[in-house]
Write an enzyme that holds these catalytic residues in place. Structure first.
Site, PDB file in Angstrom:
ATOM      1  N   SER A 143      37.113  24.632  31.298  1.00 16.13           N
ATOM      2  CA  SER A 143      38.351  25.051  31.950  1.00 16.13           C
ATOM      3  C   SER A 143      38.644  24.055  33.059  1.00 16.13           C
ATOM      4  O   SER A 143      37.724  23.403  33.581  1.00 16.13           O
ATOM      5  CB  SER A 143      38.184  26.451  32.546  1.00 16.13           C
ATOM      6  OG  SER A 143      39.251  26.775  33.422  1.00 16.13           O
ATOM      7  N   TYR A 156      33.919  32.226  38.660  1.00 13.78           N
ATOM      8  CA  TYR A 156      34.362  31.623  37.406  1.00 13.78           C
ATOM      9  C   TYR A 156      34.275  30.099  37.489  1.00 13.78           C
ATOM     10  O   TYR A 156      33.830  29.436  36.541  1.00 13.78           O
ATOM     11  CB  TYR A 156      35.790  32.071  37.107  1.00 13.78           C
ATOM     12  CG  TYR A 156      36.351  31.563  35.808  1.00 13.78           C
ATOM     13  CD1 TYR A 156      35.728  31.836  34.597  1.00 13.78           C
ATOM     14  CD2 TYR A 156      37.544  30.838  35.780  1.00 13.78           C
ATOM     15  CE1 TYR A 156      36.247  31.386  33.399  1.00 13.78           C
ATOM     16  CE2 TYR A 156      38.089  30.384  34.588  1.00 13.78           C
ATOM     17  CZ  TYR A 156      37.430  30.661  33.396  1.00 13.78           C
ATOM     18  OH  TYR A 156      37.958  30.210  32.214  1.00 13.78           O
TER      19      TYR A 156
END
Length: 259
Positions: A143, A156
């Site tokens: 990501s 995250y």
């Protein structure tokens, strides 16, 4: 003499997290490219339905329920293969958006276990099979969160940074072997479940993530990118591919249209 690389039609692509979103879209793209796809995820009903859909369309697809954080199950799964052509490490996800001061340690632990340890488990278990193919490819779907921080995203970000570092280090360690390591780092992708899962099923909070963004990425946009990278000639390695919607300049700079 170099070993001849078998055509895609005789090669297996394993996709984790294939029960929806980017994983399911990637499976659809890879079967269209001629791969025999093995769909893995915890939700048995979802991957079996997708396998049936793809098989009915004339493709080769098999469902295998699997929790990537269960190492014993992963090792058993790996025994089913002599060779594997492609491993797409897609299983992952985000939980919560609290600041470091109040973040839930269990959410952090779960994200790390899924995004990093799950990727490690599958990669370790299938690396000999990828080697044996003579032209293997490991894809890590990380990501943009793994490349830049943002407020409320530390857990995250830490997990996806771990996935990024895993891919980068693996590439160094296996250079000279017939296996490529590709990292695809998506930015803002609108899927049915990502934001909803992150906010514990709160649809209002989930909707705000994409509010005013005319065209966030779709799961198919990312799947198309993954498949393009995988289907490059064997000597071409796409080390890192960052893909964002045009409206997103960075993790914290997004153009939102006024209503």
């Amino acid at each position: 003499m170099p070993t001849a690389v078998p055509p895609a039609a005789s090669r297996i692509a394993v996709v984790t997290g294939a029960s929806g979103g980017i994983g399911a879209a990637t499976a659809r793209r890879l079967v269209e490219a001629g791969y025999r796809v093995v769909l893995t995820a915890r939700r048995k009903d979802r991957i079996e339905a997708l396998a049936e859909e793809l098989t009915a369309a004339g493709h080769s697809a098999t469902a295998y329920p699997l929790d990537v954080t269960d190492r014993a199950a992963v090792d058993e799964f790996a025994t089913a293969f002599r060779t594997v052509g492609v491993l797409v490490n897609n299983a992952g996800g985000a939980l919560g958006a609290d600041p470091v001061a109040t973040g839930d340690p269990q959410d952090w632990r779960t994200m790390y276990e899924t995004n990093v340890i799950g990727t490690l488990n599958l990669t370790q278990a299938l690396l000999p099979k990828l080697d044996a193919s003579g032209d293997g490819t490991v894809v890590v779907v990380s990501s943009t969160a793994g490349h830049a921080t943002y407020e409320g995203g530390a857990g995250y970000v830490a997990a996806k940074h771990g996935a990024h570092v895993l891919a980068e280090t693996l590439r160094l360690e296996i250079v000279g072997r017939p296996v490529r390591v590709i990292e695809v780092a998506p930015g803002m992708v609108k899927t049915e479940e990502f934001a909803l899962t992150r906010f514990g099923g709160d649809a209002e909070k989930a909707a705000k993530v994409y509010e005013g963004v005319a065209e966030p990425l779709t799961a198919d946009d990312v799947a198309d990118t993954i498949t393009w990278a995988v289907t490059r000639p064997p000597h071409v390695n796409i080390d890192l591919l960052v893909v964002r919607p045009r409206a997103q300049a960075s993790n914290s700079k997004v153009h939102r249209e006024a209503r």
